[in-house]
Design a protein around this motif. Structure first.
Motif, short mmCIF file in Angstrom:
data_model
loop_
_atom_site.label_atom_id
_atom_site.label_comp_id
_atom_site.label_asym_id
_atom_site.label_seq_id
_atom_site.Cartn_x
_atom_site.Cartn_y
_atom_site.Cartn_z
N PRO A 73 37.05 26.79 76.69
CA PRO A 73 38.47 27.41 76.67
C PRO A 73 39.70 26.55 76.28
N ALA A 74 39.84 25.37 76.24
CA ALA A 74 41.04 24.71 75.90
C ALA A 74 40.99 24.49 74.43
N THR A 75 39.75 24.62 73.72
CA THR A 75 39.98 24.44 72.30
C THR A 75 40.36 25.74 71.59
N HIS A 76 40.39 26.65 72.43
CA HIS A 76 40.80 28.23 71.69
C HIS A 76 40.11 28.36 70.24
N PHE A 134 45.76 17.82 73.51
CA PHE A 134 45.22 18.63 72.50
C PHE A 134 46.06 19.96 72.38
N GLY A 135 46.29 20.29 73.42
CA GLY A 135 47.06 21.67 73.37
C GLY A 135 48.29 21.60 72.75
N SER A 136 49.03 20.62 72.94
CA SER A 136 50.28 20.29 72.25
C SER A 136 50.20 20.16 70.91
N LEU A 137 49.07 20.05 70.29
CA LEU A 137 49.10 19.93 68.69
C LEU A 137 48.91 21.32 68.21
N ASP A 138 48.78 22.37 69.15
CA ASP A 138 48.75 23.75 68.62
C ASP A 138 47.91 23.99 67.43
N LEU A 139 46.53 23.79 67.72
CA LEU A 139 45.65 23.90 66.71
C LEU A 139 44.85 25.56 66.56
N VAL A 140 44.85 25.97 65.41
CA VAL A 140 44.31 27.25 65.23
C VAL A 140 43.01 26.90 64.38
N SER A 174 45.13 18.62 59.29
CA SER A 174 45.84 17.08 59.20
C SER A 174 45.91 16.87 60.59
N ASN A 175 46.49 18.10 61.22
CA ASN A 175 47.07 17.67 62.61
C ASN A 175 45.74 17.31 63.65
N VAL A 176 44.75 17.77 63.48
CA VAL A 176 43.53 17.62 64.46
C VAL A 176 42.80 16.25 63.85
N SER A 177 43.11 15.79 62.78
CA SER A 177 42.54 14.53 62.35
C SER A 177 43.22 13.33 63.12
N LEU A 178 44.40 13.34 63.67
CA LEU A 178 44.65 12.13 64.37
C LEU A 178 44.43 12.24 65.86
N PHE A 179 43.65 13.15 66.32
CA PHE A 179 43.26 13.36 67.50
C PHE A 179 42.34 12.14 67.97
N GLY A 180 41.57 11.86 67.16
CA GLY A 180 40.49 10.78 67.36
C GLY A 180 41.34 9.41 67.79
N GLU A 181 42.22 9.00 67.10
CA GLU A 181 43.02 7.77 67.27
C GLU A 181 43.76 8.08 68.39
N ALA A 182 44.60 9.07 68.43
CA ALA A 182 45.62 9.28 69.39
C ALA A 182 44.80 9.34 71.10
N ALA A 183 43.62 9.77 71.12
CA ALA A 183 42.95 10.21 72.32
C ALA A 183 42.55 8.96 72.98
#
Ligand code: SF4
Ligand code: SF4
Lengths: 372, 146
Positions: free
Chosen positions: A22-25, A360-366, A339-348
């Motif tokens: 549910p959180a990855t939408h 993850f939600g705050s990145l607003d990914l579609v 590009s926005n999802v790519s930084l998730f690995g490092e940021a998380a």
């Protein structure tokens, strides 16, 4: 990272978040290496709904690709329409009447507000608050109704055409748009009281999931993610296109780089979009909405063209390589969410799982925009 | 210590403010539409699946030129036409729309030289198989005549 998580002798396990979560939408899978509740490593696994949009572009005419652009980031489809038609117009040397450009900007900004509203509702829903979603949906509905009256569709718009628009707006449009501006202005304080000031939300977001400006540069993050990390980059200002240079608006920037900053950037952007719509309605001239001399079959001269627009999630770019025929030789789509999802690995890395979901939600990914 | 209590106080207040907002909303009029009891009215530009336009006599305006079929991005239109003996123009004999792959882009409507196509206001579409969404537009046009 907590010290004991860094110790290699410590036991870790793999946790799959998604592809149905549910959180990855959407169909996105994040492979997490966990140490208890802490994330040691996060790796987004992409491609579950890859539909070869770029390849499709190569085997259909320029106009026939139009509906595809509404299906990348379906929440801000008009921005994507705008990016694509502008790229082709640049390539084919078509000038667009002023009224059409104003209408494009107004509808794109309405679309941006509706996208941010849906995001804020879904984001708070991810964090456990159900009520704001319903209020956001109610306001978004007004915008969708207005856009439906103009474009005929509610989500996957296909409204712009090379040289102008599919049709002019009806007489009620201006009144409707002004009513939405007023309604949103009245409603924004309610959102701030209900959401922004809420102690639970603030505790979940403030200082959580920091993304540095450096990280944004490294991964090419744009849009509210970069602006929440202190990078004042907005295509509308930095590579002005359409009629944006004639409009007066601010680029909200926050330095903190935490999830709260990204939230606030979007809330402020709604306000700025309202300003743009208002000015656009004031300045919009009368006249045709379609250029006179648009060739039936578009055949841009040989060459390499690029056009970027500011979509709701960041910079969307279209690179068009033409070989002089009626189909593109190459159509590269630069999507902000990738590009926005790519930084998730490092940021998380080193975050608690629950905080990572908030971030993850705050990145607003579609997701269809990531996979294309 | 005072900071600690202030935080509790401010936090509690923010929650009460939120509750106040939801309470106010509770006594507002209902915003949802009671579909299917009340059916929404579609705006004039609403894009449902395409339909053949009828002229004053109730005939279709299609000249079977095939522009719509050629321009459709997903190839969901199939038409057939023939020239009856002695007639000057071609007459449409078959028009099939495969709505399963239609993206409602409007390119067919735009490209028709005789404005023979329009968007219908049909939104209540549900079916049990893909075949339910393959429409014979010519038949639909005839049916509307009656
Ligand atoms: S609306 Fe677009 S996809 Fe649908 S039939 Fe017409 S051209 Fe084809
Ligand atoms: S483009 Fe119009 S006239 Fe030509 S075949 Fe299609 S509906 Fe008939």
């Amino acid at each position: 990272m907590s010290e004991w998580a860094a110790d290699p002798s410590y036991e870790t396990f793999v946790l799959n978040m998604g592809p149905q979560h549910p959180a990855t939408h959407g169909a996105l899978r994040v492979k997490l290496r966990m140490d208890g509740e802490y994330i040691v490593e996060a790796e987004p696994v992409l491609g579950y709904i890859h539909r070869m949009h770029e390849k499709m572009g190569e085997n259909r005419t320029y106009l026939q690709f139009m509906p595809n652009t509404g299906r990348l980031d379906y929440l801000s489809a008009l921005s994507y329409n705008h990016g694509y038609v502008s790229a082709v117009e640049r390539a084919a040397g078509i000038t667009v009447p002023e009224r059409a450009e104003y209408l494009r900007v107004i509808t794109v900004e309405l679309n941006r507000i509706s996208s941010h509203l849906l995001w804020v509702g879904a984001f708070v829903l991810d964090l456990g608050g159900f009520t704001p979603l319903l209020y956001a949906m109610d306001d978004r509905e007004q915008i969708l109704d207005l856009l439906e009256r103009v474009t005929g569709s509610r989500l996957t718009y296909c409204y712009f055409r090379f040289g102008g628009l599919y049709n002019d707006v009806d007489d009620d449009f201006e009144a409707g748009a002004r009513a939405i501006v007023k309604r949103m202005r009245d409603k924004l304080p309610m959102y701030h009281n209900l959401i922004s000031k809420n102690i639970i939300l603030r505790q979940r977001l403030e200082g959580v999931g920091p993304i540095t400006g450096e990280m944004c540069r490294k991964y090419g993050a744009t849009g509210p993610v970069a602006r929440g990390s202190g990078i004042p980059y907005d295509v509308r200002r930095h590579e002005p296109y359409s009629v944006y240079p004639e409009l007066d608006f601010d680029i909200p920037v926050y330095e903190q780089g935490d999830s709260m900053a990204r939230y606030l950037v979007r809330m402020d952007e709604i306000e700025q979009s309202l300003r743009i719509i208002e000015q656009g309605l004031d300045k919009m001239p009368d006249g045709p909405v379609m250029a006179e001399k648009v060739p039936k079959i578009i055949k841009p001269p040989k060459g390499d063209y690029y056009f970027a627009v500011e979509a709701a999630r960041g910079s969307f770019g279209v690179r068009l390589v033409s070989d002089g025929t009626n189909t593109p030789y190459r159509l590269k789509l630069r999507s902000p969410c990738f590009s926005n999802v790519s930084l998730f690995g490092e940021a998380a890395r080193g975050m608690l799982l629950a905080d990572a979901v908030a971030m993850f939600g705050s990145l607003d990914l579609v997701i269809p925009d990531i996979d294309r | 210590m005072s900071g600690y209590f202030k935080e509790i106080f401010d936090g509690g207040k923010s929650l009460l403010v939120g509750l106040g907002i939801t309470f106010k909303q509770m006594i507002q009029p209902v915003v949802t539409e009671r579909y299917p009891r009340t059916a929404p009215k579609m705006p004039p530009r609403y894009r449902g699946h395409i339909d053949l336009v009828r002229d004053e006599e109730g005939n279709n305006k299609c000249i079977a030129c095939g522009m719509c079929q050629r321009n459709c991005p997903t190839g969901c239109i199939t038409i057939k036409g023939e020239k009856p003996e002695g007639a000057k123009k071609k007459v449409l004999t078959f028009y099939r729309l495969d709505f399963t792959t239609c993206s409602l882009c409007g390119i067919c409507v735009e490209s028709c030289p005789t404005d023979a196509l329009e968007f219908s206001k049909e939104y209540n579409l549900a079916g049990y198989s893909a075949g339910d969404f393959v429409f014979d537009l010519l038949k639909r046009c005839e049916e509307r005549r009656r």
